[in-house]
Design an enzyme around this catalytic site. Structure first.
Site, PDB file in Angstrom:
ATOM      1  N   TRP A   1       0.838  -1.202   0.000  1.00 32.21           N
ATOM      2  CA  TRP A   1       0.000   0.000   0.000  1.00 32.21           C
ATOM      3  C   TRP A   1       0.873   1.252   0.000  1.00 32.21           C
ATOM      4  O   TRP A   1       0.553   2.250  -0.646  1.00 32.21           O
ATOM      5  CB  TRP A   1      -0.913  -0.004   1.234  1.00 32.21           C
ATOM      6  CG  TRP A   1      -1.827   1.180   1.312  1.00 32.21           C
ATOM      7  CD1 TRP A   1      -3.069   1.297   0.761  1.00 32.21           C
ATOM      8  CD2 TRP A   1      -1.584   2.417   1.994  1.00 32.21           C
ATOM      9  NE1 TRP A   1      -3.606   2.526   1.050  1.00 32.21           N
ATOM     10  CE2 TRP A   1      -2.720   3.233   1.805  1.00 32.21           C
ATOM     11  CE3 TRP A   1      -0.513   2.913   2.738  1.00 32.21           C
ATOM     12  CZ2 TRP A   1      -2.812   4.514   2.347  1.00 32.21           C
ATOM     13  CZ3 TRP A   1      -0.608   4.183   3.270  1.00 32.21           C
ATOM     14  CH2 TRP A   1      -1.743   4.979   3.071  1.00 32.21           C
ATOM     15  N   HIS A   2       1.995   1.203   0.702  1.00 30.81           N
ATOM     16  CA  HIS A   2       2.852   2.379   0.794  1.00 30.81           C
ATOM     17  C   HIS A   2       3.682   2.602  -0.468  1.00 30.81           C
ATOM     18  O   HIS A   2       4.112   3.739  -0.720  1.00 30.81           O
ATOM     19  CB  HIS A   2       3.789   2.258   2.005  1.00 30.81           C
ATOM     20  CG  HIS A   2       3.128   2.604   3.301  1.00 30.81           C
ATOM     21  ND1 HIS A   2       2.421   1.685   4.038  1.00 30.81           N
ATOM     22  CD2 HIS A   2       3.058   3.777   3.985  1.00 30.81           C
ATOM     23  CE1 HIS A   2       1.947   2.279   5.133  1.00 30.81           C
ATOM     24  NE2 HIS A   2       2.318   3.540   5.113  1.00 30.81           N
ATOM     25  N   GLY A   3       3.962   1.580  -1.234  1.00 35.21           N
ATOM     26  CA  GLY A   3       4.760   1.780  -2.433  1.00 35.21           C
ATOM     27  C   GLY A   3       5.039   0.477  -3.150  1.00 35.21           C
ATOM     28  O   GLY A   3       4.781  -0.615  -2.630  1.00 35.21           O
TER      29      GLY A   3
END
Length: 470
Positions: A326-328
């Site tokens: 989700w973050h990258g």
């Protein structure tokens, strides 16, 4: 400056709360328009204002935002109609099919743009896509589970999904928490005052602390990890940890403050995370709305901790893999998510109870370990990450540093910000603030903080919030 350049500058900064364009152009005009609007029509003003602001920042994605919002609104109505079917099996099947359509579409769009961002360095990633996708999924899931009723007004639904205080970086407010504000709650002066205090606190955290600490981290990256000493490497890890905290906490406070001024409840996103006693405890206190989203919509539906220790470990590993993705899209985010998941699994299954009994050692454990995990988060190149860890732990050895006393130079320059950041992480300061926040000295301090932040913004280049990338 030409009109074209000015227009581009305003567009780029329109969704950056810590920008002079937002603070002195959009926000005052919008608040006036919002307050003069009759209470029952304020959701219309909020929706239109949010869309216009988003259009200034990313005009090419406005139609996508509107289309996704309209589709989920219509599916929500169909799910609401299906919930009134008398036959239980038919009702459940119809609602499940509508849920599958909504979640499949929303997550499919998110995955598509995340994948496209992998090859374009996030240039094609719509601002806030991760956050409003999660709001859409939680809304549809709550309808399916009977925890909410379908919103019949497109204006209220649209203002909930697209409201500008939360569209880019959250917090992820649940639909049930937003309902009072969506129905046009009258805003009392004390609520406006509280929202203004939160806005100023967030602005000060971002501009006076996070941005200053960010210069230190940028200097270390510019020097090159091969050339820094071990003390400077540790100083960089601690400074980045504080920078990220005050950057995201600053945004969350500003978003919450604006929301309170608009009649919405205060959505708390951080709870003194650096006073935690374990990694698990830290992540219950950090980005709380994201953590609770994964808990309620992924971890618990998978069985949570109810199906044995092996299933517990598997569920946690999967949730943290998703959190990393989700973050990258980089391998460092996958590694970061799995690393945190592994630490939390170890705490749950082995030494977690011991940490609860040793307060001093548990705090030391968190203060030393968390900055190391943030380095995995911050450095996308795995080779560079290896170099940095070799500097952190010199017994792995990568050669001599060019200047073994470099840490003294940076401590002399940045010690006020490091000290202020450490002090602001102490829970006692929050208790003192809650007790005295309405006193005259604190009010004067707020005025000084606001104008100090404005002055800093006026003499420096604007820095977008770090979580704009996620």
């Amino acid at each position: 400056m030409t009109g074209l350049e000015l227009g581009r500058l305003i567009g780029e900064n329109s969704l950056v709360f810590s920008s002079l364009e937002f603070l002195f152009r959009f926000l005052p005009v919008f608040l006036i328009a919002f307050y003069v609007t009759p209470v029952k029509y304020r959701s219309v003003t909020l929706f239109i204002g949010s869309i216009l602001l988003y259009a200034c920042a990313q005009p090419r994605y406005v139609l996508l935002l509107l289309a996704v919002t309209a589709l989920n609104y219509l599916i929500g109505l169909r799910m609401g109609a299906a919930s009134r079917l008398r036959h239980r099996r038919r009702r459940r099947r119809a609602m499940f099919l509508w849920l599958l359509l909504a979640v499949g579409t929303d997550l499919g769009i998110l995955v598509f743009f995340k994948a496209a961002g992998t090859v374009t360095d996030n240039l094609l990633l719509p601002l806030g896509l991760s956050f409003y996708t999660f709001k859409l999924v939680s809304y549809q899931a709550d309808l399916f589970r009977g925890r909410a009723e379908a919103e019949e007004s497109f204006w209220r639904f649209g203002s909930y999904i697209c409201m500008f205080p939360q569209i880019v970086n959250g917090p992820i407010m649940r639909y049930e928490d937003a309902q009072d504000g969506l129905w046009g709650e009258r805003i009392r002066p004390e609520r406006f005052e509280e929202g203004l205090r939160l806005l100023i606190l967030g602005l000060a955290a971002k501009v006076l602390l996070a941005d200053r600490l960010g210069i230190l981290w940028n200097d270390i990256r510019t020097i090159g990890f091969e050339s820094i000493s071990t003390p400077l490497a540790w100083l960089g890890a601690f400074s980045y940890s504080l920078q990220l905290y005050f950057d995201f906490q600053g945004y969350s406070l500003m978003a919450a403050g604006i929301g309170v001024m608009l009649g919405f409840p205060y959505i708390r996103n951080f709870d003194q995370p650096y006073s935690a006693v374990s990694v698990s405890d830290f992540w219950r206190r950090w980005h709380m709305t994201l953590g609770s989203w994964f808990r309620d919509y992924v971890y618990i539906p998978m069985g949570g901790n109810r199906k044995g220790r092996a299933r517990l470990a598997l569920n946690l590993a999967f949730v943290w893999l998703l959190t990393g993705l989700w973050h990258g899209n980089g391998w460092n985010f996958v590694l970061w998510g799995l690393l945190l998941g592994g630490l939390i699994i170890l705490e749950k299954l082995t030494y977690g109870n011991w940490l609860k009994r040793t307060r001093v050692l548990s705090h030391l454990y968190v203060v030393v370990l968390l900055p190391l995990t943030w380095m995995v988060f911050a450095i996308p190149d795995l080779r560079e990450l290896g170099v940095y860890f070799a500097r952190l732990f010199p017994f792995f050895g990568i050669g001599q540093t060019l200047n073994e006393k470099d840490v003294l130079k940076y401590l002399a320059l940045y010690w006020p910000y490091l000290l202020a950041g450490a002090v602001c992480c102490v829970p006692a300061l929050s208790h003192i603030y809650e007790k005295w926040k309405k006193s005259l000295p604190v009010m004067i301090l707020f005025v000084l903080l606001f104008w100090a932040a404005v002055y800093r913004l006026s003499i420096s280049a604007g820095n977008p919030f770090l979580y704009f990338n996620f």
